[in-house]
Every structure is written in C-alpha cells, then in structure tokens.
Design a protein around this motif. Structure first.
Motif, mmCIF file in Angstrom:
data_model
loop_
_atom_site.group_PDB
_atom_site.id
_atom_site.type_symbol
_atom_site.label_atom_id
_atom_site.label_comp_id
_atom_site.label_asym_id
_atom_site.label_seq_id
_atom_site.Cartn_x
_atom_site.Cartn_y
_atom_site.Cartn_z
ATOM 1 N N PRO A 107 -8.454 -12.792 -14.493
ATOM 2 C CA PRO A 107 -7.948 -11.493 -14.026
ATOM 3 C C PRO A 107 -6.480 -11.270 -14.355
ATOM 4 N N LEU A 108 -5.654 -12.279 -14.152
ATOM 5 C CA LEU A 108 -4.220 -12.102 -14.381
ATOM 6 C C LEU A 108 -3.925 -11.826 -15.839
ATOM 7 N N ARG A 109 -4.557 -12.573 -16.738
ATOM 8 C CA ARG A 109 -4.311 -12.353 -18.169
ATOM 9 C C ARG A 109 -4.795 -10.980 -18.609
ATOM 10 N N LEU A 110 -5.913 -10.523 -18.065
ATOM 11 C CA LEU A 110 -6.409 -9.195 -18.411
ATOM 12 C C LEU A 110 -5.429 -8.110 -17.982
ATOM 13 N N ILE A 111 -4.963 -8.191 -16.743
ATOM 14 C CA ILE A 111 -4.044 -7.169 -16.233
ATOM 15 C C ILE A 111 -2.736 -7.177 -17.008
ATOM 16 N N LEU A 112 -2.160 -8.368 -17.198
ATOM 17 C CA LEU A 112 -0.871 -8.454 -17.893
ATOM 18 C C LEU A 112 -1.002 -7.995 -19.341
ATOM 19 N N THR A 113 -2.063 -8.431 -20.016
ATOM 20 C CA THR A 113 -2.250 -8.032 -21.416
ATOM 21 C C THR A 113 -2.495 -6.535 -21.534
ATOM 22 N N GLY A 114 -3.393 -6.010 -20.702
ATOM 23 C CA GLY A 114 -3.677 -4.577 -20.745
ATOM 24 C C GLY A 114 -2.459 -3.738 -20.441
ATOM 25 N N THR A 115 -1.689 -4.139 -19.433
ATOM 26 C CA THR A 115 -0.494 -3.379 -19.057
ATOM 27 C C THR A 115 0.560 -3.432 -20.155
ATOM 28 N N ALA A 116 0.790 -4.622 -20.714
ATOM 29 C CA ALA A 116 1.803 -4.764 -21.755
ATOM 30 C C ALA A 116 1.439 -3.958 -23.005
ATOM 31 N N LEU A 117 0.173 -4.055 -23.440
ATOM 32 C CA LEU A 117 -0.236 -3.305 -24.622
ATOM 33 C C LEU A 117 -0.266 -1.805 -24.357
ATOM 34 N N ALA A 118 -0.578 -1.421 -23.109
ATOM 35 C CA ALA A 118 -0.551 0.006 -22.772
ATOM 36 C C ALA A 118 0.846 0.573 -22.963
ATOM 37 N N TYR A 119 1.873 -0.178 -22.545
ATOM 38 C CA TYR A 119 3.251 0.277 -22.756
ATOM 39 C C TYR A 119 3.541 0.412 -24.249
ATOM 40 N N GLY A 120 3.033 -0.526 -25.042
ATOM 41 C CA GLY A 120 3.262 -0.439 -26.479
ATOM 42 C C GLY A 120 2.578 0.774 -27.086
ATOM 43 N N PHE A 121 1.320 1.027 -26.697
ATOM 44 C CA PHE A 121 0.613 2.206 -27.201
ATOM 45 C C PHE A 121 1.305 3.493 -26.766
ATOM 46 N N GLU A 122 1.774 3.523 -25.531
ATOM 47 C CA GLU A 122 2.465 4.723 -25.037
ATOM 48 C C GLU A 122 3.756 4.961 -25.790
ATOM 49 N N ALA A 123 4.433 3.881 -26.185
ATOM 50 C CA ALA A 123 5.653 4.041 -26.972
ATOM 51 C C ALA A 123 5.334 4.673 -28.328
ATOM 52 N N VAL A 124 4.253 4.233 -28.942
ATOM 53 C CA VAL A 124 3.851 4.817 -30.230
ATOM 54 C C VAL A 124 3.518 6.295 -30.046
#
Length: 356
Positions: free
Chosen positions: A165-182
């Motif tokens: 669960p922790l890796r899923l949340i952290l990975t999803g949140t981090a990549l979401a910020y990257g996608f939002e930046a794009v």
C-alpha cells in the motif's frame, strides 16, 4: 467455516441494504428523467415523455418536434446516461482503492492514472495530436496515456514483496505531480485562450461532449469491474484487515492487490477518458455507503454505485443550470455540494474508516 464468518464479520449498518438499493434505484430513474427534462431549452414533462416514447418505439414525429427530439435524444439523454455510468464507476473504484491501500483518503485518482490521462487529453486539445481520429481523438488519447501511466506506476511501485500500500500511494502521488507538471506546461504554452479554457474544463471534469458512441464501452467496463469487485467482496473484507490477517484467512494479499490494481486502472482510465477528471465522487461516496450499511464490502458495493450515479447525474444537471447557457465543470459542483454534506455526515455519524 470460521474463516468465512470472520470475512463477513463487519460492523452492521443502520439501514437494510435491499430497501436502500431499491430506493436509490428509484431515485436514479427520477434523476435521469430530471436530467433529461431540465435545461436551458425548456421541455415540459408531457413533451419529454412523448419524445422518449417516440425514440424508444421508433414512432414518427412532426417536423416541429425535431429540434426538441434532437435535444432530448442526441444531447441530454446520452449525457445523463454517461454521467450515471461514470458516477457508478468512480464510486465502485473508490471502494476498491480504499481497501487496496487501506487508506481512508484514497480515491480512484491516487494512483496517478487520471493525471496520466490528462496528459493525453491535453495533447489533443492544446496541440492537436491524433487529429486523424476525429471525434475519437480525445477519448483514445486519454485512455492510451492512462494505460501508459498505469504501466509506469506498476513498474515503479513493484518490489520483491509485491505491491505494498505505501509504495502504491507514494508512487502514484509522485508520478501524479509529474504528470500535472507536464499538463501545466502544456496549458501555459497554449497559443489559444479558448483551447486553454477547454483544457481546464476537462481537468475539472465535463460531460459536455457525451455521445451515444461513448456509452457502451464505458457501461460494459464499469459493469464488468463492479461484477468482479462484488465477486471478490469477501477477499476485500480480509484485505482491509491487513496483509497478515488476510493471509491467515487464505487470501493472498499481493496477488489480490495486483488484480485490484488492474481492475481499478482499467475502469478509471475508461471513465476519465470520456468525462475528464471528476473528483470527490470516489472519495466521498464509499464513506457515505459505509455510514449507511456498514463496512462489509458486499453491502457497500451494493449501494455505492447507485449513490455515485445519482450524485453525478445531479451534479451535471447543476453544472448546466447554474450559469446557463454557460456550463461549470462537474468537479466544481461535486466539491461544493459534497464537501459540506460529507463533513455533516461525519459529525453526525461518529464515523471511523472501516466501522464506527
């Protein structure tokens, strides 16, 4: 036998599931009729039912009714039906994601899939990508980028211990910020102001482009996803208790979490591709369902999709009426209406995630 009883031993709800589901079903039908009958162009109840009957039976209409018929059958009805499908899908996936990561703040977008879909959608809106696909360009591009985001999240979050669960949340949140930046760079770099406005409308959710062609795929995907989740409801009960407990009850948490990830990603990618990133439905509705019927996922999954469908139909209707003939993003309505309602239920219900 004892293990099966443990899987089903969840806090009972205050309301019986069957009457509540029937009531929500009736309310959904009424909501759909209101969504079809109300709008900037006034169509009376009698005329609306006549047009619906004519469209259902294939009856002929006088030339004076053709404009109203187009409004009802080609604009409003597919939009309302698609809104119900998207609301049901977001609510169902919200239930699954919260069990998968055991986090009360999780929603269908915590995995970063919607942010990935936004990149593809804005490539069409702002850059004119995939123009050769015509009216399908936006949906195809959004769904393809959602699948790419899903694959990236899975590849990064996967470890020798599986999808925790922790890796899923952290990975999803981090990549979401990257996608939002794009996406932000694309919006600010847009040469046309109207294109940027359309991009922002999509980012906050909109059903304005709904067509009958979009309904079948979305409906089948949501129905299949819900059916699988309902079938695995007892396993979800075990997973919500923790990995050690679920393993002791005969459920393989790593394998189940991978299956949940694929199902939720497919449903989320499909609904986001046709409606944009409509927030708060997948977060709020599962909790409201638990307040009403308890934390057993068999009961929650029986009422959450209906509640999500009703909520989104009315949110879309309000988005059309409040500033008519202009429209508000649906996500704005779900937040404005949902936040105070959710906080009120929290205070009155003495609610805690997974029980009371």
């Amino acid at each position: 036998m004892k293990d099966r009883q443990v899987l089903r031993s969840t806090t009972p709800g205050r309301i019986s599931v069957v009457p509540l589901a029937i009531g929500l079903g009736v309310l959904l039908v009424v909501s759909v009729l209101c969504g079809v009958g109300l709008g900037a162009a006034g169509i009376g109840p009698g005329e609306m039912f006549g047009l619906l009957w004519a469209g259902t039976t294939g009856g002929r209409l006088p030339a004076s009714d053709l404009a109203s018929y187009t409004i009802v059958w080609e604009i409003r009805l597919p939009r309302v039906v698609l809104g119900a499908v998207v609301g049901a899908g977001l609510a169902s996936v919200g239930v699954a994601v919260q069990a998968m990561v055991r986090n009360a703040l999780a929603d269908p977008f915590v995995l970063g899939i919607s942010s990935g879909a936004a990149v593809g959608a804005n490539a069409v809106i702002l850059l004119g990508a995939f123009a050769g696909l015509g009216v399908w360009a936006l949906s195809v591009s959004a769904f393809a980028s959602a699948l790419a985001a899903m694959a990236l999240v899975y590849a990064v979050a996967r470890s020798p211990h599986g999808l925790t669960p922790l890796r899923l949340i952290l990975t999803g949140t981090a990549l979401a910020y990257g996608f939002e930046a794009v996406t932000t760079v694309m919006v600010f770099g847009a040469a046309r102001g109207e294109a940027a406005r359309s991009a922002m409308m999509w980012l906050l959710g909109s059903l304005g482009g709904a067509t009958w062609a979009q309904v079948p795929l979305a409906a089948v995907t949501v129905a299949a996803g819900w059916a699988w989740l309902r079938w695995r409801a007892e396993a979800l009960n075990a997973l919500a208790m923790g990995d050690e407990t679920s393993a002791a009850l005969g459920v393989r948490p790593g394998r189940l979490r991978r299956e949940l990830f694929l199902v939720t990603a497919a449903v989320t990618g499909t609904v986001v591709a046709v409606s944009g990133a409509i927030g708060f439905v997948g977060l709020m509705v599962p909790h409201v369902a638990r307040m009403l019927v308890g934390s057993d996922h068999r009961r929650v999954l029986a009422v959450a999709p209906l509640a999500g469908a009703v909520l989104l139909v009315w949110a879309d209707l309000l988005s059309r009426l409040l500033l008519a003939p202009a429209e508000l993003p649906v996500g704005v309505i779900t937040a404005v209406v949902g936040v105070p309602a959710f906080l009120l239920l929290m205070r009155r219900g003495g609610y805690a995630f997974g029980g009371r």
